[in-house]
Design an enzyme around this catalytic site. Structure first.
Site, PDB file in Angstrom:
ATOM      1  N   GLY A 229       0.825  -1.205   0.000  1.00 59.67           N
ATOM      2  CA  GLY A 229       0.000   0.000   0.000  1.00 59.67           C
ATOM      3  C   GLY A 229       0.855   1.248   0.000  1.00 59.67           C
ATOM      4  O   GLY A 229       0.524   2.255   0.637  1.00 59.67           O
ATOM      5  N   GLY A 230       1.961   1.223  -0.771  1.00 62.12           N
ATOM      6  CA  GLY A 230       2.975   2.281  -0.713  1.00 62.12           C
ATOM      7  C   GLY A 230       2.752   3.466  -1.619  1.00 62.12           C
ATOM      8  O   GLY A 230       3.680   4.267  -1.806  1.00 62.12           O
ATOM      9  N   ASP A 254       0.624  -1.432  -4.652  1.00 64.79           N
ATOM     10  CA  ASP A 254      -0.567  -0.630  -4.411  1.00 64.79           C
ATOM     11  C   ASP A 254      -1.584  -0.942  -5.500  1.00 64.79           C
ATOM     12  O   ASP A 254      -1.308  -1.721  -6.417  1.00 64.79           O
ATOM     13  CB  ASP A 254      -0.244   0.869  -4.365  1.00 64.79           C
ATOM     14  CG  ASP A 254      -1.183   1.624  -3.412  1.00 64.79           C
ATOM     15  OD1 ASP A 254      -2.409   1.428  -3.524  1.00 64.79           O
ATOM     16  OD2 ASP A 254      -0.704   2.381  -2.560  1.00 64.79           O
ATOM     17  N   PHE A 275      -4.297  -5.374  -1.055  1.00 67.04           N
ATOM     18  CA  PHE A 275      -3.877  -6.070   0.168  1.00 67.04           C
ATOM     19  C   PHE A 275      -4.995  -6.851   0.853  1.00 67.04           C
ATOM     20  O   PHE A 275      -4.771  -7.508   1.866  1.00 67.04           O
ATOM     21  CB  PHE A 275      -3.171  -5.135   1.158  1.00 67.04           C
ATOM     22  CG  PHE A 275      -3.824  -3.793   1.418  1.00 67.04           C
ATOM     23  CD1 PHE A 275      -5.153  -3.689   1.789  1.00 67.04           C
ATOM     24  CD2 PHE A 275      -3.072  -2.628   1.321  1.00 67.04           C
ATOM     25  CE1 PHE A 275      -5.735  -2.469   2.047  1.00 67.04           C
ATOM     26  CE2 PHE A 275      -3.640  -1.393   1.576  1.00 67.04           C
ATOM     27  CZ  PHE A 275      -4.976  -1.309   1.945  1.00 67.04           C
ATOM     28  N   ARG A 290       2.864   1.664   5.918  1.00 61.26           N
ATOM     29  CA  ARG A 290       2.960   3.018   6.472  1.00 61.26           C
ATOM     30  C   ARG A 290       1.607   3.724   6.322  1.00 61.26           C
ATOM     31  O   ARG A 290       1.102   3.889   5.221  1.00 61.26           O
ATOM     32  CB  ARG A 290       4.046   3.813   5.753  1.00 61.26           C
ATOM     33  CG  ARG A 290       4.193   5.264   6.257  1.00 61.26           C
ATOM     34  CD  ARG A 290       5.336   5.948   5.510  1.00 61.26           C
ATOM     35  NE  ARG A 290       5.463   7.358   5.814  1.00 61.26           N
ATOM     36  CZ  ARG A 290       6.167   7.863   6.840  1.00 61.26           C
ATOM     37  NH1 ARG A 290       6.791   7.045   7.666  1.00 61.26           N
ATOM     38  NH2 ARG A 290       6.244   9.161   7.029  1.00 61.26           N
ATOM     39  N   HIS A 294      -4.364   2.448   9.987  1.00 61.41           N
ATOM     40  CA  HIS A 294      -5.249   3.410  10.668  1.00 61.41           C
ATOM     41  C   HIS A 294      -6.400   3.846   9.762  1.00 61.41           C
ATOM     42  O   HIS A 294      -7.336   4.502  10.221  1.00 61.41           O
ATOM     43  CB  HIS A 294      -4.458   4.618  11.191  1.00 61.41           C
ATOM     44  CG  HIS A 294      -4.007   5.592  10.137  1.00 61.41           C
ATOM     45  ND1 HIS A 294      -3.555   6.859  10.452  1.00 61.41           N
ATOM     46  CD2 HIS A 294      -3.916   5.500   8.783  1.00 61.41           C
ATOM     47  CE1 HIS A 294      -3.220   7.502   9.350  1.00 61.41           C
ATOM     48  NE2 HIS A 294      -3.420   6.700   8.331  1.00 61.41           N
TER      49      HIS A 294
END
Length: 386
Positions: A229-230, A254, A275, A290, A294
Site C-alpha cells: 500500500g505504498g 498498491d 492487500f 505506512r 489506521h
C-alpha cells in the site's frame, strides 16, 4: 511583555520536538485561562472561516504570488495579478493577516511569512484542497450521522459521515478512485509525509539492511522489503537513498490506479496488488505498512495482516509505521487524527493494547515498538509470527 516573548523564543529555539509541543501546549493552556467566555465562543465561530478563506486564497494563488515575490505586494497589484476585485481582496487579505497567514506591512500592503510559504508549497496547497473538499464535508455531517446511528462507534468503511457528506455508498477509497482530482490531492499529501526517519535508531532494520551485499540480487533471491500500500513509492525512494545496497530488492505494491501510470523507479519493482487479496510475495524479510492500518476498522485490518502472515517465513517481520497513542494525556494532533480516520474511513489510531489485540487476531505477536518521533507517538510496531 517583550522580555517574556523573548524568553519563549529562546526556549523554543533550543527545544527538541517534544519540548516544542510542551511549549505550545503551555501557551494554549494560558490562552484558555485568560480568555473570556465571549473570546472562547468567537474563536469557535472563527474555526470554519479559517479553512474556507485559506481555500479561497489557494484558488486565487495568493500564497504563491506572495511567496515568490521579493518584498511586498499591494492590494492593487494582487488584484491585477489574480483578476479579483480590489474591494474583495482588501477584506480577504486583511483577514488572512489578522490570523497570521500572511504579514501586513502597511496600508493595503502584504508580504509572505512562514505560514504563507507553507501554503504556497504544492504539498501544502494539496493539503488545503484535500481537507476542504474531502474532509470538511465529513466534519459537517458528523453530528447528524451519529444522531441517526444511535451514537455508536463506527466499524464499517461504508457507513461513516463520509458517505452522508458526499452522498455515496462507496467507501472513501473507492470514491477517491472515481474522483481523480481528489485522489491526486491525497497522493500529494501522502508524499508530504515521506521520510526515512523511521530507520534512525531502529537496530533491527539497520542491522539487517547492512547485511545485504552491494551487488545485484540473484533471480532466486527473496525481496528484502515490500512496501504494501505504498502509493507512489516515496518510501522506497527514501529507503534506497539511505541504503543503496537495497536497490533491486525493494518492491512497491498498491492498487492499479496508484502504480500503473508511475514512471520507472530505479531499483524498485512496482506491482499492482490489493492487500485484501493473498500476498503474492512469499518470505520477504520485511513487509512494511505506512499509514495503512489506521485507515481501516479492526476487521479489515485483521484480514490485511492475515494475508501477509500467510506469506511470511519464520524470520519475516511486518513493520507497521503508525501512531501508538498513549493511554492518557494524548496530544491533540493524535486525537484529531483518530477522529479524522473514524469519520472518513471507519479507521482509528491505536494504543499499545489495541495493537496487541489486532496482532493476536491475525496469529501474530508484537515483538517490538520502536518510537522514532516521540512528539507525535509515531512508531514502528514490529509483528512476528507466533
Amino acid at each position: 511583555m517583550e522580555s517574556i516573548v523573548s524568553q519563549i523564543r529562546t526556549m523554543a529555539k533550543n527545544a527538541d520536538d517534544v519540548g516544542l509541543l510542551e511549549i505550545q501546549k503551555a501557551l494554549r493552556d494560558i490562552q484558555t485561562e485568560i480568555q473570556t467566555p465571549k473570546d472562547i465562543l468567537i474563536e469557535f465561530a472563527n474555526s470554519n472561516l479559517i479553512l474556507a478563506t485559506v481555500r479561497l486564497g489557494a484558488d486565487l494563488k495568493l500564497f504563491r504570488h506572495l511567496a515568490t515575490h521579493n518584498g511586498s505586494l499591494t492590494v492593487s497589484q494582487l488584484a491585477d495579478i489574480t483578476g479579483a476585485s480590489s474591494q474583495l481582496l482588501e477584506r480577504v487579505l486583511r483577514y488572512l493577516a489578522s490570523i497570521n497567514v500572511i504579514k501586513e506591512v502597511g496600508f493595503n500592503e502584504y508580504q509572505a511569512n512562514t505560514t504563507t510559504h507553507t501554503l504556497a508549497d504544492p504539498k501544502g496547497e494539496a493539503m488545503v484542497y484535500h481537507i476542504f473538499d474531502t474532509h470538511a464535508p465529513s466534519v459537517q455531517a458528523m453530528p447528524d450521522f451519529f444522531a441517526e446511528n444511535g451514537y455508536r462507534d463506527i466499524d464499517s468503511i461504508t457507513n461513516t459521515p463520509f458517505q452522508k457528506a458526499h452522498n455515496t455508498t462507496l467507501s472513501s477509497f473507492d470514491w477517491m478512485v472515481q474522483n481523480p482530482k481528489h485522489f491526486e490531492s491525497l497522493q500529494k499529501v501522502m508524499v508530504a509525509f515521506e521520510s526515512a526517519e523511521w530507520t534512525a535508531g531502529f537496530d533491527l532494520f539497520d542491522s539487517e539492511a547492512k547485511k545485504v551485499p552491494s551487488v545485484s540480487p540473484q533471480p532466486s533471491e527473496r525481496p528484502f522489503f515490500v512496501d504494501v500500500g505504498g502509493g507512489h513509492g516515496h518510501q522506497c525512494v527514501q529507503l534506497g537513498k539511505k541504503y543503496p545496497n537495497l536497490l533491486g530488492r525493494l518492491v512497491l505494491q498498491d492498487l492499479p490506479a496508484a502504480v500503473n501510470q508511475l514512471p520507472p523507479i530505479e531499483g524498485v519493482k512496482a506491482e499492482a496488488h490489493d492487500f485484501f487479496e493473498k500476498q503474492p510475495i512469499a518470505g520477504a524479510k520485511f513487509y512494511y505498512l505506512r499509514r495503512v492500518l489506521h485507515d481501516w476498522p479492526d476487521r479489515e485490518c485483521s484480514t490485511i495482516l492475515q494475508n501477509i502472515s500467510d506469506a511470511m517465513s519464520s524470520d519475516s517481520r511486518i513493520l507497521i509505521d503508525e501512531v501508538v497513542l498513549p493511554d492518557t494525556g494524548a496530544h491533540w494532533q493524535g486525537t484529531m487524527a483518530d477522529i479524522t480516520m473514524m469519520i472518513n474511513l471507519g479507521g482509528k489510531e491505536r494504543t499499545v493494547h489495541q495493537w496487541k489485540s489486532l496482532a493476536d487476531s491475525a496469529c501474530l505477536r508484537v515483538e517490538e515498538i520502536h518510537t522514532y518521533i516521540s512528539s507525535s507517538y509515531t512508531s514502528i510496531v514490529v509483528l512476528a509470527p507466533k
